[in-house]
Design an enzyme around this catalytic site. Structure first.
Site, PDB file in Angstrom:
ATOM      1  N   CYS A  52       0.821  -1.211   0.000  1.00 47.05           N
ATOM      2  CA  CYS A  52       0.000   0.000   0.000  1.00 47.05           C
ATOM      3  C   CYS A  52       0.862   1.271   0.000  1.00 47.05           C
ATOM      4  O   CYS A  52       2.089   1.211   0.014  1.00 47.05           O
ATOM      5  CB  CYS A  52      -0.944  -0.043   1.202  1.00 47.05           C
ATOM      6  N   ASP A  53       0.181   2.416   0.029  1.00 47.98           N
ATOM      7  CA  ASP A  53       0.790   3.720  -0.257  1.00 47.98           C
ATOM      8  C   ASP A  53       2.077   4.031   0.511  1.00 47.98           C
ATOM      9  O   ASP A  53       3.095   4.376  -0.081  1.00 47.98           O
ATOM     10  CB  ASP A  53      -0.213   4.841   0.047  1.00 47.98           C
ATOM     11  N   LYS A  54       2.007   3.984   1.849  1.00 48.11           N
ATOM     12  CA  LYS A  54       3.143   4.436   2.661  1.00 48.11           C
ATOM     13  C   LYS A  54       4.215   3.362   2.787  1.00 48.11           C
ATOM     14  O   LYS A  54       5.305   3.612   3.291  1.00 48.11           O
ATOM     15  CB  LYS A  54       2.676   4.864   4.060  1.00 48.11           C
TER      16      LYS A  54
ATOM     17  N   GLU B 248      -6.130  12.235   4.570  1.00 50.03           N
ATOM     18  CA  GLU B 248      -6.577  12.480   3.200  1.00 50.03           C
ATOM     19  C   GLU B 248      -8.098  12.536   3.147  1.00 50.03           C
ATOM     20  O   GLU B 248      -8.781  12.041   4.036  1.00 50.03           O
ATOM     21  CB  GLU B 248      -6.124  11.342   2.274  1.00 50.03           C
TER      22      GLU B 248
ATOM     23  N   SER C  16      -6.309  12.152  -1.410  1.00 53.49           N
ATOM     24  CA  SER C  16      -6.018  10.823  -1.926  1.00 53.49           C
ATOM     25  C   SER C  16      -5.398  10.906  -3.308  1.00 53.49           C
ATOM     26  O   SER C  16      -5.728  11.787  -4.113  1.00 53.49           O
ATOM     27  CB  SER C  16      -7.320  10.016  -1.996  1.00 53.49           C
TER      28      SER C  16
END
Length: 586
Positions: A145-147, A480, A502
């Site tokens: 995922c993102d982080k 976000e 986002s």
């Protein structure tokens, strides 16, 4: 050909390097395994299945960001087992350990989102801790995922042991089961998590029915993999590949394709070569490799979160990079890839036309935007990795446009300054939302009242929606949000926040406003009805309130206490740096 790839040719992971010809491996872990005073360490390793013969082999940490509660991450332990299999084949001792993750998609619009950005630092801290404490010779990280991606890179820079990062892969698109004529969609159309984010806004204003909303929610995420558009996860996986920290095609291979499992097995052979060469992350990461990464973010229309993460990653690598470098690169870089959220396609579609390697080959052959001399984890330069890669073809695909017909002649990332954001803000301007916005402020100090106002129809065209006290310290954690487009307001309103939006967001959106409201930035002083002007051509964000009135408001403003008094969020709020330098906290 992948079993999942239909009748389209999929480019596979490159062939591993040639045998080492007896080159001696560097050993960092030998003081643990060969020093007789370390008998306790040897005994403990034997207890977990390490044989006496294994004690002479390099020990490799395998760090999947695994957990069951998120499609981006729930398959990563299976991929870690493939990495361990590859380590065994290469005569390396692979030792798997896990770290935490937070799902941005699940926490969106809730207080849980405040933990998302801090998770980047927790991931970095935990991988650094295990690799250094256990004295592993190298590390193979598997983010989803993102982080996860920037967390793994920051850790790699801190421990600076030979490292390969294997992206867990993108999700494949979902398929609509119900017609939705009000939004121009029909049964059988593809959809993704961005549709799920926007479905609430559409439902709240009566544009879709509950049945249509539930269709999106139930079918937009069909299985494992990170969000399928060019949102933050796929933006950062592309960044990792261009930086040279992951193998060619790693960024675009979908999670369920056979090539992803093959990549995991092959990663160990590349890591073994890195050990032989003593090639470490800080040898690979240079100013030019970061400029390459910023270039690709603009070419693919990537998430604004890349600004935040690349600044933090560069600092960890001791590379000189500032927020103004993003504008300089954007000014000379065309926006070419028609990917969601602003475009039509998803990451799987980019993979089918050649992935990041084909895009890099095209840029390398026809522009001076990419420095091909930069070293990578293959032990070769970026240009050498691309020698056998077919260049993009434009006759039978429109996922990526040619240089002669860009979506936008310059990059979509824009660094703004003005009396509302004296120390910068970050905008995502694709050209589709226009180049100028003039509107009246509607202020929210927290997110829940915004949703109430949206449901009541109080958010109307011509408003500049101000989300404040959402910054690194004020959130804390820069939460976000994403809802305006679903309500049909994306082209008619602006969103301005000292937090983040986002990677799935689109429309006239301005984030990362610095100074943030919590420290008394001008955004804290805005009142409902104030006039706001955003000018993309001038790269300005102005608040039309005279200086005398600003002074009166500042004198009335009261510094808030930290929202949290202890724990992770308190420590983060206390220590975190401003967004325009990466919101780091070490």
């Amino acid at each position: 050909m992948s079993a999942n790839s239909g009748d389209v040719e999929i480019h596979s992971v490159p062939k591993p390097p040639s045998p080492s010809n007896g080159v001696k491996l560097n050993k960092y872990s030998c003081f643990l395994t060969q020093d007789k005073r370390r008998g306790g360490a040897q005994a403990m390793l034997h207890a977990v299945g390490v044989t006496p013969e294994d004690l002479d082999k390099p020990q490799i940490g395998i760090s999947p960001v695994w957990w069951e509660g998120n499609p981006c991450n729930n398959h990563l332990l299976d991929l870690a087992r493939k990495v361990k299999e590859g380590c065994t084949q290469e005569g390396l001792v692979g030792l798997t350990f896990s770290t935490i993750g937070v799902s941005d998609g699940i926490t969106m619009g809730t207080d849980g989102m405040r933990y998302s950005l801090p998770s980047r630092d927790l991931i970095a801290d935990s991988i650094e801790t295990v690799v250094m404490a256990q004295h592993y010779d190298g590390n193979i990280s598997i983010p989803g995922c993102d982080k996860n991606m920037p967390g793994c890179v920051i850790a790699a820079c801190r421990h600076n042991r030979p490292t390969v990062i294997v992206y867990g892969g993108t999700i494949q698109p979902g398929v609509r089961q119900v017609d939705c004529p009000s939004l121009g969609h029909k049964k059988g159309d593809n959809m993704n998590i961005a549709d799920a984010f926007e479905s609430y806004g559409a439902f709240a204003v009566g544009k879709i029915t509950e049945e249509q909303r539930l269709d999106v929610v139930r079918h937009s995420c069909p299985g494992p993999g990170a969000c399928g558009g060019m949102f933050t996860a796929n933006t950062m996986s592309s960044v990792l590949e261009v930086l040279g920290l992951s193998l060619p095609y790693s960024a675009s291979i979908p999670a369920t394709y056979a090539e992803k499992a093959q990549e995991c097995v092959k990663a160990a052979k590349y890591l073994k070569r890195l050990l032989e060469l003593d090639l470490k992350p800080k040898d690979i990461l240079t100013r030019n490799s970061f400029l390459n990464a910023i270039t690709i973010v603009n070419v693919i229309g990537g998430s604004t979160n890349a600004v935040l993460h690349l600044l933090a990653m560069a600092r960890a690598a001791d590379v000189d990079l500032t927020i103004d470098d993003f504008q300089k690169v954007a000014d000379r870089t065309p926006y070419l890839a028609d990917l969601k959220p602003s475009g039509k396609y998803v990451m799987e579609d980019l993979h089918k036309v050649g992935g990041i390697p084909a895009l890099l080959k095209y840029l390398l052959n026809h522009t001076d935007l990419i420095d091909g001399t930069q070293m990578t984890v293959t032990g070769k330069t970026l240009a050498e990795n691309l020698e056998d890669v077919p260049e993009l073809q434009f006759a039978d695909q429109d996922v990526v446009r040619p240089l002669s017909n860009p979506i936008k002649a310059t990059g979509h990332l824009m660094i703004l300054r003005g009396n509302l954001a004296p120390d910068t803000a970050v905008a995502k301007i694709t050209g589709k939302e226009g180049l100028r916005f003039e509107g009246i402020a509607k202020c929210f100090d927290s997110i829940p009242p915004f949703f109430t106002a949206l449901e009541k129809g109080e958010i109307t065209a011509g408003m500049a929606i101000i989300f404040r006290y959402q910054g690194p310290k004020g959130g804390p954690g820069m939460p976000e949000t994403a809802a305006l487009m679903g309500a049909g307001l994306g082209g008619k309103t602006a969103l301005i926040t000292d937090g983040r939006f986002s990677g799935a967001s689109r429309g006239f959106i301005i984030g990362h406003v610095v100074p943030e409201a919590f420290v008394g930035g001008p955004i804290a002083l805005v009142e409902d009805g104030d006039k706001i002007i955003i000018d993309a051509e001038k790269r300005s964000i102005d608040w039309l309130v005279d200086e005398e009135e600003q002074k009166r408001r500042r004198e009335r403003w009261v510094q808030r206490e930290y929202r949290e008094k202890r724990g992770v969020l308190y420590r983060y709020a206390r220590d975190v740096a401003p967004a325009n330098v990466g919101a780091y906290c070490d």
